[in-house]
Design a protein around this motif. Structure first.
Motif, PDB file in Angstrom:
ATOM      1  N   GLU A 101      13.316  -8.279   0.351  1.00 27.28           N
ATOM      2  CA  GLU A 101      13.988  -8.094  -0.981  1.00 27.28           C
ATOM      3  C   GLU A 101      14.885  -9.098  -0.933  1.00 27.28           C
ATOM      4  OE1 GLU A 101      15.775  -4.763  -2.347  1.00 27.28           O
ATOM      5  OE2 GLU A 101      14.290  -3.097  -1.679  1.00 27.28           O
ATOM      6  N   PHE A 102      15.386  -9.903  -0.070  1.00 24.84           N
ATOM      7  CA  PHE A 102      16.389 -10.886  -0.345  1.00 24.84           C
ATOM      8  C   PHE A 102      15.525 -11.981  -0.730  1.00 24.84           C
ATOM      9  CE2 PHE A 102      18.649 -14.569   1.706  1.00 24.84           C
ATOM     10  CZ  PHE A 102      19.579 -14.723   0.651  1.00 24.84           C
ATOM     11  N   GLY A 103      14.243 -12.377  -0.255  1.00 24.49           N
ATOM     12  CA  GLY A 103      13.453 -13.435  -0.736  1.00 24.49           C
ATOM     13  C   GLY A 103      12.993 -13.149  -2.082  1.00 24.49           C
ATOM     14  N   ASP A 104      12.802 -11.962  -2.606  1.00 24.14           N
ATOM     15  CA  ASP A 104      12.435 -11.879  -3.858  1.00 24.14           C
ATOM     16  C   ASP A 104      13.593 -11.942  -4.668  1.00 24.14           C
ATOM     17  OD1 ASP A 104      10.002 -11.069  -3.194  1.00 24.14           O
ATOM     18  OD2 ASP A 104      10.188  -8.949  -2.996  1.00 24.14           O
ATOM     19  N   TYR A 105      14.912 -11.585  -4.091  1.00 30.92           N
ATOM     20  CA  TYR A 105      15.952 -11.958  -5.088  1.00 30.92           C
ATOM     21  C   TYR A 105      16.350 -13.370  -5.233  1.00 30.92           C
ATOM     22  CZ  TYR A 105      20.923 -12.004  -5.966  1.00 30.92           C
ATOM     23  OH  TYR A 105      22.268 -12.094  -6.543  1.00 30.92           O
ATOM     24  N   ILE A 106      15.995 -14.165  -4.084  1.00 30.43           N
ATOM     25  CA  ILE A 106      16.119 -15.580  -4.305  1.00 30.43           C
ATOM     26  C   ILE A 106      15.057 -16.271  -5.504  1.00 30.43           C
ATOM     27  CG2 ILE A 106      15.661 -17.794  -2.915  1.00 30.43           C
ATOM     28  CD1 ILE A 106      18.300 -16.578  -2.163  1.00 30.43           C
ATOM     29  N   ALA A 117      16.321 -15.340   9.244  1.00 31.06           N
ATOM     30  CA  ALA A 117      17.403 -15.325  10.020  1.00 31.06           C
ATOM     31  C   ALA A 117      18.770 -15.224   9.361  1.00 31.06           C
ATOM     32  CB  ALA A 117      17.536 -16.834  10.585  1.00 31.06           C
ATOM     33  N   ILE A 118      18.812 -15.657   7.994  1.00 30.22           N
ATOM     34  CA  ILE A 118      19.995 -15.348   7.205  1.00 30.22           C
ATOM     35  C   ILE A 118      20.069 -14.060   6.808  1.00 30.22           C
ATOM     36  CG2 ILE A 118      20.890 -15.862   4.988  1.00 30.22           C
ATOM     37  CD1 ILE A 118      19.907 -18.955   5.349  1.00 30.22           C
ATOM     38  N   ALA A 119      18.908 -13.428   6.498  1.00 30.66           N
ATOM     39  CA  ALA A 119      18.989 -11.985   6.050  1.00 30.66           C
ATOM     40  C   ALA A 119      19.486 -11.207   7.410  1.00 30.66           C
ATOM     41  CB  ALA A 119      17.700 -11.604   5.654  1.00 30.66           C
ATOM     42  N   ALA A 120      19.062 -11.224   8.748  1.00 30.62           N
ATOM     43  CA  ALA A 120      19.412 -10.887   9.786  1.00 30.62           C
ATOM     44  C   ALA A 120      20.898 -10.921  10.057  1.00 30.62           C
ATOM     45  CB  ALA A 120      18.707 -11.174  10.973  1.00 30.62           C
ATOM     46  N   GLU A 121      21.415 -12.272   9.897  1.00 33.56           N
ATOM     47  CA  GLU A 121      22.927 -12.470   9.838  1.00 33.56           C
ATOM     48  C   GLU A 121      23.644 -11.624   8.865  1.00 33.56           C
ATOM     49  OE1 GLU A 121      23.424 -16.811   9.595  1.00 33.56           O
ATOM     50  OE2 GLU A 121      25.432 -16.686   8.786  1.00 33.56           O
ATOM     51  N   PHE A 122      23.138 -11.132   7.771  1.00 30.75           N
ATOM     52  CA  PHE A 122      23.963 -10.457   6.793  1.00 30.75           C
ATOM     53  C   PHE A 122      23.493  -9.108   6.828  1.00 30.75           C
ATOM     54  CE2 PHE A 122      24.828 -14.683   5.507  1.00 30.75           C
ATOM     55  CZ  PHE A 122      26.384 -14.579   4.847  1.00 30.75           C
ATOM     56  N   GLY A 123      22.530  -8.556   7.656  1.00 31.83           N
ATOM     57  CA  GLY A 123      22.156  -7.122   7.730  1.00 31.83           C
ATOM     58  C   GLY A 123      21.456  -6.748   6.405  1.00 31.83           C
ATOM     59  N   ILE A 124      20.570  -7.741   5.822  1.00 32.30           N
ATOM     60  CA  ILE A 124      20.046  -7.015   4.603  1.00 32.30           C
ATOM     61  C   ILE A 124      18.372  -7.417   4.853  1.00 32.30           C
ATOM     62  CG2 ILE A 124      21.808  -7.899   3.308  1.00 32.30           C
ATOM     63  CD1 ILE A 124      20.661 -10.616   2.711  1.00 32.30           C
ATOM     64  N   ASP A 125      17.613  -6.789   3.868  1.00 32.43           N
ATOM     65  CA  ASP A 125      16.168  -6.616   3.934  1.00 32.43           C
ATOM     66  C   ASP A 125      15.805  -8.135   3.432  1.00 32.43           C
ATOM     67  OD1 ASP A 125      13.871  -4.292   3.277  1.00 32.43           O
ATOM     68  OD2 ASP A 125      13.481  -6.345   2.920  1.00 32.43           O
ATOM     69  N   PRO A 126      15.065  -8.719   4.579  1.00 31.40           N
ATOM     70  CA  PRO A 126      14.537  -9.939   4.308  1.00 31.40           C
ATOM     71  C   PRO A 126      13.603 -10.113   3.171  1.00 31.40           C
ATOM     72  CG  PRO A 126      13.391  -9.072   6.408  1.00 31.40           C
ATOM     73  CD  PRO A 126      14.625  -8.286   5.848  1.00 31.40           C
ATOM     74  N   PHE A 179       0.705  -1.183   0.055  1.00 32.48           N
ATOM     75  CA  PHE A 179      -0.039   0.048  -0.095  1.00 32.48           C
ATOM     76  C   PHE A 179       0.953   1.340   0.095  1.00 32.48           C
ATOM     77  CE2 PHE A 179      -2.136  -3.396   2.121  1.00 32.48           C
ATOM     78  CZ  PHE A 179      -3.609  -3.303   1.877  1.00 32.48           C
ATOM     79  N   GLY A 180       0.271   2.394  -0.316  1.00 31.20           N
ATOM     80  CA  GLY A 180       0.994   3.710  -0.027  1.00 31.20           C
ATOM     81  C   GLY A 180       1.625   4.069  -1.414  1.00 31.20           C
ATOM     82  N   THR A 181       2.737   4.605  -1.170  1.00 34.44           N
ATOM     83  CA  THR A 181       3.572   5.043  -2.417  1.00 34.44           C
ATOM     84  C   THR A 181       4.655   3.922  -2.856  1.00 34.44           C
ATOM     85  OG1 THR A 181       3.546   7.356  -1.425  1.00 34.44           O
ATOM     86  CG2 THR A 181       5.157   6.951  -3.162  1.00 34.44           C
ATOM     87  N   PRO A 182       4.740   3.663  -4.262  1.00 35.50           N
ATOM     88  CA  PRO A 182       5.675   2.615  -4.666  1.00 35.50           C
ATOM     89  C   PRO A 182       6.896   3.158  -4.658  1.00 35.50           C
ATOM     90  CG  PRO A 182       4.322   3.542  -6.352  1.00 35.50           C
ATOM     91  CD  PRO A 182       3.935   4.119  -5.249  1.00 35.50           C
ATOM     92  N   ARG A 183       7.791   2.275  -4.462  1.00 35.99           N
ATOM     93  CA  ARG A 183       9.388   2.577  -4.872  1.00 35.99           C
ATOM     94  C   ARG A 183       9.990   1.229  -5.514  1.00 35.99           C
ATOM     95  NH1 ARG A 183      12.773  -0.583  -1.827  1.00 35.99           N
ATOM     96  NH2 ARG A 183      12.046  -1.389   0.261  1.00 35.99           N
ATOM     97  N   LEU A 184      11.144   1.586  -5.952  1.00 32.06           N
ATOM     98  CA  LEU A 184      11.650   0.470  -6.604  1.00 32.06           C
ATOM     99  C   LEU A 184      12.632  -0.270  -5.662  1.00 32.06           C
ATOM    100  CD1 LEU A 184      12.893   1.890 -10.302  1.00 32.06           C
ATOM    101  CD2 LEU A 184      11.373  -0.110  -9.910  1.00 32.06           C
ATOM    102  N   ALA A 185      12.959  -1.515  -5.993  1.00 27.96           N
ATOM    103  CA  ALA A 185      13.910  -2.305  -5.030  1.00 27.96           C
ATOM    104  C   ALA A 185      15.097  -1.628  -5.224  1.00 27.96           C
ATOM    105  CB  ALA A 185      13.842  -3.498  -5.812  1.00 27.96           C
ATOM    106  N   LYS A 186      15.892  -1.780  -4.178  1.00 29.60           N
ATOM    107  CA  LYS A 186      17.291  -1.470  -3.920  1.00 29.60           C
ATOM    108  C   LYS A 186      18.385  -2.233  -4.814  1.00 29.60           C
ATOM    109  CE  LYS A 186      16.312   0.485   0.769  1.00 29.60           C
ATOM    110  NZ  LYS A 186      16.189   0.009   1.961  1.00 29.60           N
ATOM    111  N   HIS A 187      18.055  -3.600  -4.668  1.00 26.72           N
ATOM    112  CA  HIS A 187      19.036  -4.509  -5.372  1.00 26.72           C
ATOM    113  C   HIS A 187      18.995  -4.119  -7.138  1.00 26.72           C
ATOM    114  CE1 HIS A 187      21.412  -7.773  -6.977  1.00 26.72           C
ATOM    115  NE2 HIS A 187      21.838  -7.765  -5.830  1.00 26.72           N
ATOM    116  N   PRO A 188      20.158  -3.903  -7.757  1.00 21.40           N
ATOM    117  CA  PRO A 188      19.930  -3.730  -9.231  1.00 21.40           C
ATOM    118  C   PRO A 188      19.175  -4.675 -10.354  1.00 21.40           C
ATOM    119  CG  PRO A 188      22.566  -3.922  -8.485  1.00 21.40           C
ATOM    120  CD  PRO A 188      21.425  -3.850  -7.111  1.00 21.40           C
TER     121      PRO A 188
END
Lengths: 203, 63
Positions: B24-29, B13-22, A52-61
């Motif tokens: 976004e990391f899940g979507d990356y996987i 747990a792994i995202a926390a271990e590496f200090g990354i957004d869980p 919800f709210g305002t969309p933003r793009l993901a951070k990872h390229p």
């Protein structure tokens, strides 16, 4: 006029004891009201998240290149069950992995389920949230959530009954559902407890 | 549903271990899997714990 004022910059932790606590929780969730629905997505381990709210793009390229977006408000279901009324789809969609429904009621294969959650198709795009009400689900000894949008669509989040999620990991490490906002993170469950943690500005 | 929650816990747990957004990391996987970069945990191409740690390091390096 009676009013409740909630300081969202203050972190709190609550065991849920009574109706006043439900009202307190509801006042935290109320920050979602008025925010437009963007899309819903099934993520890793089929975790359903509503944006919800305002969309933003993901951070990872790599994700940015694919146009992966996130809402400024994220309602994550954390593996809990759900029931969705979708007006655009003209369907009632039920996550039957928890509810153990009659198999004859479930006629969507995995691909069809994922297509239901294609961006912008679950609720009407940009339709705002008009109600978000937590309530105690006695059967599960947990806190459910009913959320409605202005197009008449809605979702009910159903936490798993106690003991349903039996493994050796720390049960407190995963809530039944959560709401991430620009100001903080609300974690609800497991059981009849919830906590609000304010988050530092991401800049 | 227990397996679903276990999988979500695992990646968080792994995202926390590496200090990354869980999330976004899940979507990356999931993006890796859809691109043919699959894990060996099962026939769905899920990743084992050690594979997830390697992916978390990869994610962080390329962020």
């Amino acid at each position: 006029m009676k009013a409740t004022v909630v300081d969202l910059k203050q972190s709190r932790q609550h065991p849920l004891l009574g109706q006043s606590d439900i009202r307190d929780l509801q006042s935290v969730i109320a920050q979602l009201i008025g925010e437009p629905f963007l899309f819903a997505r099934l993520g890793y381990a089929d975790e359903l998240t509503l944006h919800f709210g305002t969309p933003r793009l993901a951070k990872h390229p790599r994700l940015r290149a694919k146009g992966v977006r996130y809402g400024s408000y994220l309602l994550g279901l954390c593996g809990s069950g759900w029931l969705i009324k979708s007006i655009p789809k003209d369907r009632l969609i039920i996550d039957d992995s928890q509810l153990e429904l009659d198999p004859s009621l479930s006629n969507l294969d995995e691909q069809a389920v994922r297509s239901v959650f294609a961006e912008g198709e679950l609720f009407r795009a940009d339709t705002p949230v008009i109600a978000a009400k937590p309530f105690e689900l006695k059967k599960a000894a947990g806190i459910a959530l009913r959320l409605e949008t202005a197009d008449g669509s809605g979702i009910v989040i159903l936490p798993a009954p106690a003991g349903h999620d039996d493994d050796e990991l720390d049960h407190d490490s995963l809530p039944d559902w959560e709401l991430k906002t620009p100001d903080g993170l609300l974690r609800v469950g497991s059981g009849l407890q919830w906590e609000w943690k304010s988050l530092p500005d991401e800049g | 549903m227990g397996q679903r929650k276990r999988d979500i816990r695992e990646i968080r747990a792994i995202a926390a271990e590496f200090g990354i957004d869980p999330r976004e990391f899940g979507d990356y996987i999931e993006e890796c899997k859809s691109g043919g970069d699959r894990g060996t945990k099962n026939d769905r191409g899920d990743f084992t714990l050690s594979e997830l740690r390697a992916k978390a390091a990869e994610y962080k390096e390329t962020l």
